[in-house]
Design a protein around this motif. Structure first.
Motif, PDB file in Angstrom:
ATOM      1  N   ALA A 301     -13.051   5.446 -22.352  1.00 54.42           N
ATOM      2  CA  ALA A 301     -14.065   4.780 -21.539  1.00 54.42           C
ATOM      3  C   ALA A 301     -14.805   5.784 -20.661  1.00 54.42           C
ATOM      4  CB  ALA A 301     -13.413   3.695 -20.686  1.00 54.42           C
ATOM      5  N   GLU A 302     -14.092   6.776 -20.157  1.00 54.28           N
ATOM      6  CA  GLU A 302     -14.723   7.790 -19.303  1.00 54.28           C
ATOM      7  C   GLU A 302     -15.788   8.567 -20.070  1.00 54.28           C
ATOM      8  OE1 GLU A 302     -15.511   9.055 -15.757  1.00 54.28           O
ATOM      9  OE2 GLU A 302     -13.602   7.963 -15.953  1.00 54.28           O
ATOM     10  N   LEU A 303     -15.549   8.795 -21.369  1.00 54.36           N
ATOM     11  CA  LEU A 303     -16.545   9.492 -22.184  1.00 54.36           C
ATOM     12  C   LEU A 303     -17.885   8.762 -22.147  1.00 54.36           C
ATOM     13  CD1 LEU A 303     -17.326  11.680 -24.321  1.00 54.36           C
ATOM     14  CD2 LEU A 303     -16.588  10.018 -26.061  1.00 54.36           C
ATOM     15  N   GLY A 326     -21.119  -0.642 -23.306  1.00 55.53           N
ATOM     16  CA  GLY A 326     -20.764  -1.279 -22.047  1.00 55.53           C
ATOM     17  C   GLY A 326     -19.585  -2.222 -22.151  1.00 55.53           C
ATOM     18  N   TYR A 327     -19.412  -2.842 -23.315  1.00 61.85           N
ATOM     19  CA  TYR A 327     -18.262  -3.736 -23.488  1.00 61.85           C
ATOM     20  C   TYR A 327     -16.937  -2.997 -23.317  1.00 61.85           C
ATOM     21  CZ  TYR A 327     -19.963  -8.375 -24.755  1.00 61.85           C
ATOM     22  OH  TYR A 327     -20.488  -9.638 -24.711  1.00 61.85           O
ATOM     23  N   ALA A 328     -16.918  -1.699 -23.625  1.00 58.31           N
ATOM     24  CA  ALA A 328     -15.683  -0.932 -23.441  1.00 58.31           C
ATOM     25  C   ALA A 328     -15.307  -0.862 -21.968  1.00 58.31           C
ATOM     26  CB  ALA A 328     -15.848   0.472 -24.021  1.00 58.31           C
ATOM     27  N   PHE A 329     -16.300  -0.812 -21.080  1.00 57.79           N
ATOM     28  CA  PHE A 329     -16.004  -0.831 -19.650  1.00 57.79           C
ATOM     29  C   PHE A 329     -15.370  -2.161 -19.248  1.00 57.79           C
ATOM     30  CE2 PHE A 329     -19.908   2.073 -19.291  1.00 57.79           C
ATOM     31  CZ  PHE A 329     -19.148   3.223 -19.400  1.00 57.79           C
ATOM     32  N   LEU A 330     -15.879  -3.262 -19.801  1.00 51.25           N
ATOM     33  CA  LEU A 330     -15.283  -4.564 -19.496  1.00 51.25           C
ATOM     34  C   LEU A 330     -13.840  -4.637 -19.977  1.00 51.25           C
ATOM     35  CD1 LEU A 330     -18.202  -7.050 -20.311  1.00 51.25           C
ATOM     36  CD2 LEU A 330     -17.366  -6.359 -18.059  1.00 51.25           C
ATOM     37  N   THR A 336      -6.986  -2.643 -16.766  1.00 48.82           N
ATOM     38  CA  THR A 336      -6.499  -1.896 -15.601  1.00 48.82           C
ATOM     39  C   THR A 336      -6.691  -2.630 -14.277  1.00 48.82           C
ATOM     40  OG1 THR A 336      -8.604  -0.767 -15.181  1.00 48.82           O
ATOM     41  CG2 THR A 336      -7.104   0.233 -16.796  1.00 48.82           C
ATOM     42  N   GLY A 337      -7.638  -3.562 -14.215  1.00 50.33           N
ATOM     43  CA  GLY A 337      -7.957  -4.213 -12.959  1.00 50.33           C
ATOM     44  C   GLY A 337      -8.766  -3.347 -12.010  1.00 50.33           C
ATOM     45  N   ASP A 338      -9.191  -2.175 -12.468  1.00 46.57           N
ATOM     46  CA  ASP A 338      -9.948  -1.241 -11.641  1.00 46.57           C
ATOM     47  C   ASP A 338     -11.407  -1.692 -11.596  1.00 46.57           C
ATOM     48  OD1 ASP A 338     -11.289   0.900 -10.496  1.00 46.57           O
ATOM     49  OD2 ASP A 338     -10.175   2.429 -11.602  1.00 46.57           O
ATOM     50  N   GLU A 339     -11.900  -2.076 -10.412  1.00 47.40           N
ATOM     51  CA  GLU A 339     -13.263  -2.595 -10.246  1.00 47.40           C
ATOM     52  C   GLU A 339     -14.333  -1.579 -10.646  1.00 47.40           C
ATOM     53  OE1 GLU A 339     -14.473  -5.526  -9.122  1.00 47.40           O
ATOM     54  OE2 GLU A 339     -12.561  -6.541  -8.758  1.00 47.40           O
ATOM     55  N   ARG A 340     -13.977  -0.315 -10.658  1.00 45.70           N
ATOM     56  CA  ARG A 340     -14.952   0.711 -11.040  1.00 45.70           C
ATOM     57  C   ARG A 340     -15.499   0.452 -12.442  1.00 45.70           C
ATOM     58  NH1 ARG A 340     -12.832   6.724 -12.267  1.00 45.70           N
ATOM     59  NH2 ARG A 340     -11.325   5.349 -13.287  1.00 45.70           N
ATOM     60  N   TRP A 341     -14.635  -0.008 -13.354  1.00 47.57           N
ATOM     61  CA  TRP A 341     -15.083  -0.254 -14.728  1.00 47.57           C
ATOM     62  C   TRP A 341     -16.039  -1.439 -14.786  1.00 47.57           C
ATOM     63  CZ3 TRP A 341     -14.413   3.865 -17.247  1.00 47.57           C
ATOM     64  CH2 TRP A 341     -13.253   4.638 -17.121  1.00 47.57           C
ATOM     65  N   LEU A 342     -15.805  -2.463 -14.009  1.00 45.37           N
ATOM     66  CA  LEU A 342     -16.732  -3.594 -13.966  1.00 45.37           C
ATOM     67  C   LEU A 342     -18.084  -3.147 -13.410  1.00 45.37           C
ATOM     68  CD1 LEU A 342     -17.432  -6.575 -14.268  1.00 45.37           C
ATOM     69  CD2 LEU A 342     -16.352  -6.986 -12.040  1.00 45.37           C
ATOM     70  N   GLU A 343     -18.066  -2.314 -12.371  1.00 42.74           N
ATOM     71  CA  GLU A 343     -19.314  -1.807 -11.809  1.00 42.74           C
ATOM     72  C   GLU A 343     -20.085  -0.997 -12.852  1.00 42.74           C
ATOM     73  OE1 GLU A 343     -18.005   0.451  -8.468  1.00 42.74           O
ATOM     74  OE2 GLU A 343     -17.278  -1.310  -7.359  1.00 42.74           O
TER      75      GLU A 343
END
Length: 397
Positions: A301-303, A326-330, A336-343
């Motif tokens: 996802a970071e890539l 973008g779906y990979a971020f979702l 993970t529950g990390d809000e950064r990915w939703l943002e």
């Protein structure tokens, strides 16, 4: 090198706005309504979507069935109401496909091509039943599922993994045990054809390969199997598949990508390195999020954040464009529950919606398909509003 920098563009500075996202979804639906050309012509196909096919395109992947499914999903979720009679058009679409199937000409296709979920009659029947159920449609669909059990494609687009998704959907919608029986028959046959390493061999378009991707390989097959598989076999399948994805990952620091098929290097036969849902890290993260090693999930996802959105040539869609990445971020957010990915997903949604506007202004009309067009972007934006991670069809209908 994990990616080609020239294949991506800078992320727009537009901040996330739910109001803007909702308005853009409405605009996409209104444009689809306005561009509808009648019950025989449906929508104008993009040149790439209709390549060597028969207009109008009717299938789930780039044709009418996908548009109708997306319009219905957006309506059900309360985003906007189409003016079209979706049920009537879905039934008409079955008739048109039977009159003139829209398969690509000049390509070596599976012998049982009509049973394909994304490109054959199965997806068209499934959408028609969903929008206007009838016993006749269900019986025809069941016959397609049964005849696809031994399809040599061994992947979701054409093969039995796709009809597993169809049988699962019908079981959920109807509760009829005949769909569970059909699912079990296909699942048992599909699992029996895995090789000793845990892969399937795809035989498609005149080639034999062992693919990794959601539409054409390991990740898609596993995604189709897991929801209804018994716990013991599901656990084994996840463990083995996670190990295969760990072994095939190409890592540099805290970034990771995957080749689309089993090989040690990232570039394909054409020399391209792809980072999109249908080939590369986005699809691996999206399809394998439930069992992929979490460090690898984060690296994949970071890539995508590191590359930025795909250039306009790839488009904003969910197959090989911005929304698909973008779906990979979702999925990373869900895992993970990390809000950064939703943002990050929401930032990609704003970019994808601006790409829709740019392309519409350039062409003078929209792109009317689910996987490659504007409706897929609308579904991604809707998922960003809710914070859900429901990639169309592969995560359910």
């Amino acid at each position: 090198m994990l990616y080609r920098p020239e294949a991506f563009e800078p992320l727009v500075d537009t901040p996330w706005s739910e109001l803007r996202a909702r308005a853009a979804i409405r605009e996409i639906v209104e444009d689809a309504d306005a561009a509808f050309r009648g019950p025989r012509l449906f929508w104008r196909a993009n040149d790439w979507d209709g390549w060597h096919g028969t207009s109008p395109m009717k299938n789930l992947y780039v044709g009418t069935a996908g548009v109708l499914l997306a319009l219905d999903r957006l309506r059900q979720r309360g985003h906007t109401e189409t003016k079209l009679d979706l049920s009537n058009l879905a039934h008409r679409n079955v008739e048109l496909f039977r009159e003139r199937p829209d398969y690509m000409k000049g390509m070596k296709l599976p012998a049982v091509r009509d049973s394909a979920l994304l490109t054959g009659e199965t997806g068209i029947l499934l959408v028609a039943w969903r929008l206007g159920p009838s016993r006749e449609l269900a019986d025809d669909l069941l016959a397609r599922v049964h005849e696809n059990v031994d399809n040599e494609a061994e992947e979701v687009m054409w093969g039995s993994p796709g009809t597993l998704l169809a049988a699962q959907a019908m079981l959920e919608w109807t509760g009829e045990e005949r769909w569970r029986d059909a699912w079990n028959k296909s699942a048992d046959a599909l699992l029996s054809r895995r090789d000793e390493e845990g892969y399937w061999t795809q035989r498609l378009y005149g080639q034999e390969l062992r693919g990794l991707t959601p539409p054409h390989g390991l990740v898609g097959n596993v995604q189709a199997l897991l929801p209804l598989l018994d716990e013991n076999r599901a656990d084994t399948l996840k463990r083995v598949s996670a190990a295969l994805l760990a072994a095939t990952a190409v890592q540099q620091g805290r970034l990771a990508n995957w080749p689309p098929r089993l090989r040690p290097e990232l570039p394909g036969p054409d020399g391209q390195i792809r980072v999109q849902w249908c080939a590369g890290a986005p699809g691996i993260v999206n399809g394998a999020a439930a069992y992929l090693d979490e460090d690898l999930l984060r690296a994949g996802a970071e890539l995508l954040w590191h590359t930025g959105p795909p250039v306009l040539e790839k488009g904003p869609g969910i197959c090989h464009g911005t929304a698909g990445n973008g779906y990979a971020f979702l999925k990373a957010f869900a895992r993970t529950g990390d809000e950064r990915w939703l943002e990050r997903a929401r930032r990609f949604a704003m970019h994808a919606l601006e790409q829709v506007d740019r392309l519409r202004a350039e062409r003078g009309y929209g792109r009317y398909s689910l996987w490659t067009g504007d409706l897929g972007v609308a579904l991604f934006a809707a998922d960003c509003v809710s914070g859900a991670a429901g990639y169309p069809v592969f995560d359910g209908f």
